[in-house]
Scaffold this active site. Structure first.
Site, PDB file in Angstrom:
ATOM      1  N   CYS A  95       7.514  43.033 -45.616  1.00  0.00           N
ATOM      2  CA  CYS A  95       7.884  44.097 -46.553  1.00  0.00           C
ATOM      3  C   CYS A  95       9.096  43.654 -47.368  1.00  0.00           C
ATOM      4  O   CYS A  95      10.121  43.275 -46.781  1.00  0.00           O
ATOM      5  CB  CYS A  95       8.206  45.382 -45.801  1.00  0.00           C
ATOM      6  SG  CYS A  95       8.815  46.708 -46.884  1.00  0.00           S
TER       7      CYS A  95
ATOM      8  N   CYS B 140      14.961  50.042 -47.100  1.00  0.00           N
ATOM      9  CA  CYS B 140      14.171  51.268 -46.945  1.00  0.00           C
ATOM     10  C   CYS B 140      14.246  51.794 -45.520  1.00  0.00           C
ATOM     11  O   CYS B 140      14.120  51.037 -44.549  1.00  0.00           O
ATOM     12  CB  CYS B 140      12.717  51.009 -47.345  1.00  0.00           C
ATOM     13  SG  CYS B 140      11.638  52.436 -47.115  1.00  0.00           S
TER      14      CYS B 140
ATOM     15  N   CYS C 161      10.493  52.477 -42.328  1.00  0.00           N
ATOM     16  CA  CYS C 161       9.981  51.759 -41.156  1.00  0.00           C
ATOM     17  C   CYS C 161      11.145  51.241 -40.326  1.00  0.00           C
ATOM     18  O   CYS C 161      12.122  50.731 -40.873  1.00  0.00           O
ATOM     19  CB  CYS C 161       9.086  50.595 -41.582  1.00  0.00           C
ATOM     20  SG  CYS C 161       7.572  51.105 -42.431  1.00  0.00           S
TER      21      CYS C 161
ATOM     22  N   CYS D 179       3.987  49.170 -50.738  1.00  0.00           N
ATOM     23  CA  CYS D 179       4.352  49.575 -49.374  1.00  0.00           C
ATOM     24  C   CYS D 179       3.296  49.070 -48.398  1.00  0.00           C
ATOM     25  O   CYS D 179       2.089  49.260 -48.624  1.00  0.00           O
ATOM     26  CB  CYS D 179       4.474  51.094 -49.291  1.00  0.00           C
ATOM     27  SG  CYS D 179       4.844  51.713 -47.628  1.00  0.00           S
TER      28      CYS D 179
ATOM     29  N   GLN E 161      -4.095  64.408 -41.084  1.00  0.00           N
ATOM     30  CA  GLN E 161      -3.614  63.152 -40.539  1.00  0.00           C
ATOM     31  C   GLN E 161      -3.400  62.186 -41.703  1.00  0.00           C
ATOM     32  O   GLN E 161      -4.037  62.321 -42.750  1.00  0.00           O
ATOM     33  CB  GLN E 161      -4.606  62.586 -39.527  1.00  0.00           C
ATOM     34  CG  GLN E 161      -4.875  63.490 -38.343  1.00  0.00           C
ATOM     35  CD  GLN E 161      -3.604  63.866 -37.578  1.00  0.00           C
ATOM     36  OE1 GLN E 161      -2.707  63.049 -37.414  1.00  0.00           O
ATOM     37  NE2 GLN E 161      -3.542  65.105 -37.110  1.00  0.00           N
TER      38      GLN E 161
ATOM     39  N   ASN F 216      -3.475  71.391 -30.755  1.00  0.00           N
ATOM     40  CA  ASN F 216      -2.811  70.460 -31.673  1.00  0.00           C
ATOM     41  C   ASN F 216      -1.712  71.251 -32.388  1.00  0.00           C
ATOM     42  O   ASN F 216      -1.839  71.589 -33.560  1.00  0.00           O
ATOM     43  CB  ASN F 216      -3.817  69.881 -32.664  1.00  0.00           C
ATOM     44  CG  ASN F 216      -3.185  68.861 -33.599  1.00  0.00           C
ATOM     45  OD1 ASN F 216      -2.132  68.300 -33.312  1.00  0.00           O
ATOM     46  ND2 ASN F 216      -3.826  68.623 -34.731  1.00  0.00           N
TER      47      ASN F 216
ATOM     48  N   CYS G  14       2.125  64.757 -32.322  1.00  0.00           N
ATOM     49  CA  CYS G  14       2.887  63.632 -32.869  1.00  0.00           C
ATOM     50  C   CYS G  14       4.372  63.787 -32.534  1.00  0.00           C
ATOM     51  O   CYS G  14       5.206  63.035 -33.047  1.00  0.00           O
ATOM     52  CB  CYS G  14       2.701  63.529 -34.384  1.00  0.00           C
ATOM     53  SG  CYS G  14       3.328  64.946 -35.308  1.00  0.00           S
TER      54      CYS G  14
END
Length: 388
Positions: A18, A24, A27, A99, A212, A313, A343
């Site tokens: 990247c 950034c 990540c 990206c 998602q 969920n 998540c």
């Protein structure tokens, strides 16, 4: 689940490059071999389980659709002409032209979108590509900027030539009435896809709807749900947090019936339209589903003893009061199995603690790594009621 694990094998040594790695904040694990990332996420979840005294009869397993280039939905901030994510060390936006998280289709759409010059100081932008490659954009700007965009006309017209456009928190659709741009009510289109076994099923929603992030990674999730529900055939299921029906449709394929519970009316509008547009050979499934709208985190009036399984969920805050009716039943009247997807493992673990107190045992746990190169991951857990 062995075949599923073999099918979704991944390159443990993969490292995704990247150009924005130093700046950034999107990540956190760039430069780390992908296998090491997976092992770290498994260890983090194990530690959460240990801290809460959660017991599992099988080890945590991991599934992945790949180490990068998965996302079909992008959320960037616009600030002073820069479009991207926040800087690691400064309160400013890193301007991102490419990206490593984006699918090839979404990457191409981002390149096209960056040709537009926006005259506004700040705002939020979502780009999306649908299962047939259709392009969408949601512009979330201040009201004064939305009015300026409608009045200026040219920029909006150029954008509509390339993509379907939604505007503002109400997700309204701009249209030209022959004299000026106006905004009409939100519209539902096919922006996502679920799976019933090996069969894809279109889901109706909006560009701004919650889905998602990845079509490919979602197939992995649906495979797990399909396998688990199929192991309890002809079950009566209550689903909490049905949304637009991403897990509802895989569940319907094997279940006797599904009661879908959701608070968001726009999501339920999408689920209803999806059911209305099912292929002719699947139309009979509509008779197996009942839809309830309400804030089920606060109060649930359903009798859990009427169901064979629960599919949950929830949002990041977890199940909250949704679980209270379980405590009012004897062990043998509680649903035999419970499937939990989240998540946000911190709130999930709290709910699993309560379920363990209610007599459920954690039988299988999967990490589905649909957020590679980051600290985030999806967790799927299958619990079964102890024998009374």
């Amino acid at each position: 689940m062995a075949n599923l694990l073999e099918k979704e094998n991944f390159d443990h040594q993969a490292v995704v490059p990247c150009p924005y790695q130093a700046d950034c904040s999107g990540c956190q694990s760039l430069g780390v071999p992908y296998g090491a990332q997976i092992e770290l996420k498994k260890e983090q979840l194990k530690q959460l389980f240990r801290a809460s005294n959660l017991l599992s009869s099988s080890p945590i397993q991991a599934l992945s659709a790949g180490p990068g280039f998965l996302r079909d939905r992008l959320d960037f901030s616009l600030e002073d002409g820069r479009l991207g994510l926040y800087h690691k060390g400064k309160r400013e936006i890193v301007d991102i032209a490419t990206c490593c998280q984006l699918s090839p289709e979404l990457s191409a759409w981002l390149t096209e979108f960056r040709e537009f010059q926006w005259p506004f100081k700040k705002g939020s932008i979502r780009l999306r590509v649908g299962p047939q490659g259709q392009k969408g954009v949601w512009l979330d700007f201040a009201n004064v900027d939305i009015k300026a965009l409608l009045d200026e006309k040219t920029l909006l017209r150029r954008l509509q030539d390339k993509a379907f456009v939604e505007i503002g928190q109400r997700r309204k659709v701009p249209f030209w009435n022959g004299q000026e741009y106006k905004l009409r009510a939100p519209e539902l289109h096919v922006w996502f896809q679920t799976w019933m076994g090996s069969r894809p099923v279109d889901l109706y929603c909006q560009v701004a709807s919650f889905t998602q992030p990845s079509l490919r990674a979602n197939k992995v999730i649906c495979d797990v749900i399909n396998a688990w529900i199929a192991s309890f055939p002809r079950s009566r299921i209550i689903e909490f947090g049905s949304g637009i029906g991403n897990l509802t449709l895989p569940t319907l394929a094997a279940a006797e019936s599904v009661l879908a519970c959701e608070i968001d009316e726009l999501s339920l509008d999408g689920l209803r339209m999806t059911l209305d547009h099912l292929p002719s050979d699947l139309q009979h499934l509509k008779s197996k589903i009942e839809i309830h709208r309400g804030d089920f985190q606060k109060k649930l009036t359903e009798d859990f003893s009427q169901f064979d399984g629960v599919l949950a969920n929830p949002p990041r805050s977890g199940l909250m009061n949704f679980l209270n009716p379980l405590g009012e039943l004897s062990l043998e009247k509680r649903p035999p199995f419970f499937i939990y997807m989240s998540c946000f493992p911190e709130s999930m673990v709290k709910d699993l603690e309560r379920l363990q107190e209610f007599g459920y045992e954690l039988r299988e746990t999967f990490i589905v790594d649909q957020f590679p190169q980051t600290n985030h991951y999806e967790v799927l857990g299958l619990l079964q009621r102890k024998q009374s």
